[in-house]
Design a protein around this motif. Structure first.
Motif, PDB file in Angstrom:
ATOM      1  N   ARG A 197       0.760  -1.212   0.079  1.00  0.00           N
ATOM      2  CA  ARG A 197      -0.128   0.073   0.029  1.00  0.00           C
ATOM      3  C   ARG A 197       0.821   1.224  -0.117  1.00  0.00           C
ATOM      4  O   ARG A 197       0.625   2.277  -0.682  1.00  0.00           O
ATOM      5  CB  ARG A 197      -0.922  -0.145   1.129  1.00  0.00           C
ATOM      6  N   LEU A 198       1.946   1.310   0.861  1.00  0.00           N
ATOM      7  CA  LEU A 198       2.888   2.517   0.838  1.00  0.00           C
ATOM      8  C   LEU A 198       3.507   2.551  -0.437  1.00  0.00           C
ATOM      9  O   LEU A 198       3.849   3.463  -0.915  1.00  0.00           O
ATOM     10  CB  LEU A 198       3.815   2.370   2.101  1.00  0.00           C
ATOM     11  N   ALA A 199       4.135   1.557  -0.843  1.00  0.00           N
ATOM     12  CA  ALA A 199       5.032   1.584  -1.992  1.00  0.00           C
ATOM     13  C   ALA A 199       4.152   2.040  -3.312  1.00  0.00           C
ATOM     14  O   ALA A 199       4.644   2.683  -4.045  1.00  0.00           O
ATOM     15  CB  ALA A 199       5.605   0.019  -2.424  1.00  0.00           C
ATOM     16  N   SER A 200       2.997   1.453  -3.403  1.00  0.00           N
ATOM     17  CA  SER A 200       2.075   1.834  -4.490  1.00  0.00           C
ATOM     18  C   SER A 200       1.834   3.518  -4.553  1.00  0.00           C
ATOM     19  O   SER A 200       1.456   4.125  -5.609  1.00  0.00           O
ATOM     20  CB  SER A 200       0.866   1.092  -4.474  1.00  0.00           C
ATOM     21  N   ARG A 201       1.753   3.981  -3.454  1.00  0.00           N
ATOM     22  CA  ARG A 201       1.632   5.257  -3.212  1.00  0.00           C
ATOM     23  C   ARG A 201       2.750   6.275  -3.282  1.00  0.00           C
ATOM     24  O   ARG A 201       2.974   7.301  -3.806  1.00  0.00           O
ATOM     25  CB  ARG A 201       1.115   6.007  -2.076  1.00  0.00           C
TER      26      ARG A 201
ATOM     27  N   GLU B  32       7.884  10.949 -10.313  1.00  0.00           N
ATOM     28  CA  GLU B  32       7.523  12.173 -11.016  1.00  0.00           C
ATOM     29  C   GLU B  32       8.671  13.315 -10.444  1.00  0.00           C
ATOM     30  O   GLU B  32       9.082  14.137 -11.130  1.00  0.00           O
ATOM     31  CB  GLU B  32       6.231  12.595 -10.580  1.00  0.00           C
ATOM     32  N   TRP B  33       8.935  13.218  -9.153  1.00  0.00           N
ATOM     33  CA  TRP B  33      10.001  13.790  -8.712  1.00  0.00           C
ATOM     34  C   TRP B  33      11.297  13.784  -9.560  1.00  0.00           C
ATOM     35  O   TRP B  33      12.191  14.972  -9.602  1.00  0.00           O
ATOM     36  CB  TRP B  33      10.024  14.035  -7.060  1.00  0.00           C
ATOM     37  N   LEU B  34      11.800  12.620  -9.401  1.00  0.00           N
ATOM     38  CA  LEU B  34      13.105  12.503 -10.089  1.00  0.00           C
ATOM     39  C   LEU B  34      13.018  12.828 -11.558  1.00  0.00           C
ATOM     40  O   LEU B  34      13.953  13.200 -12.135  1.00  0.00           O
ATOM     41  CB  LEU B  34      13.321  10.883 -10.243  1.00  0.00           C
ATOM     42  N   ALA B  35      11.736  12.645 -12.433  1.00  0.00           N
ATOM     43  CA  ALA B  35      11.825  13.149 -13.662  1.00  0.00           C
ATOM     44  C   ALA B  35      11.859  14.640 -13.719  1.00  0.00           C
ATOM     45  O   ALA B  35      12.667  15.044 -14.748  1.00  0.00           O
ATOM     46  CB  ALA B  35      10.430  12.468 -14.348  1.00  0.00           C
ATOM     47  N   LYS B  36      11.205  15.244 -12.863  1.00  0.00           N
ATOM     48  CA  LYS B  36      11.526  16.646 -12.856  1.00  0.00           C
ATOM     49  C   LYS B  36      12.969  17.134 -12.360  1.00  0.00           C
ATOM     50  O   LYS B  36      13.309  18.213 -12.987  1.00  0.00           O
ATOM     51  CB  LYS B  36      10.685  17.395 -11.770  1.00  0.00           C
TER      52      LYS B  36
ATOM     53  N   VAL C 138       4.942   9.077  -6.859  1.00  0.00           N
ATOM     54  CA  VAL C 138       5.348  10.577  -6.371  1.00  0.00           C
ATOM     55  C   VAL C 138       6.915  10.465  -6.610  1.00  0.00           C
ATOM     56  O   VAL C 138       7.088  11.607  -7.234  1.00  0.00           O
ATOM     57  CB  VAL C 138       4.976  10.611  -5.024  1.00  0.00           C
ATOM     58  N   MET C 139       7.562   9.489  -6.237  1.00  0.00           N
ATOM     59  CA  MET C 139       9.091   9.558  -6.381  1.00  0.00           C
ATOM     60  C   MET C 139       9.527   9.669  -7.949  1.00  0.00           C
ATOM     61  O   MET C 139      10.417  10.495  -8.060  1.00  0.00           O
ATOM     62  CB  MET C 139       9.575   8.463  -5.495  1.00  0.00           C
TER      63      MET C 139
END
Length: 70
Positions: free
Chosen positions: A38-42, A49-53, A46-47
């Motif tokens: 559950r935590l990993a799927s959330r 997207e952050w890394l891509a930016k 987010v991580m």
């Protein structure tokens, strides 16, 4: 407090049905985080997207290697 990690290790524990991420600091201490599905799927989207930016405008290592070989 900022912790700088020199090494990361990930292990899936089927009995626990969790992922363990261990990070070793330069001082030798180990920090551990357990991720449930559950935590990993959330967390992963987010991580990602952050890394891509953060990587925008930064040359990729594989491209740099191909340029160096030519």
């Amino acid at each position: 407090m900022t912790v700088i990690l020199s090494r990361l290790t990930t292990v899936f524990h089927p009995d626990e049905d969790r992922i363990r991420i261990s990070g070793q600091t330069n001082g030798g201490s180990v920090q551990v985080i357990w991720l449930t599905h559950r935590l990993a799927s959330r967390l992963v989207p987010v991580m990602t997207e952050w890394l891509a930016k953060r990587a925008e405008g930064t040359p990729r290592a594989d491209l740099l290697q191909s340029v160096k070989r030519q």
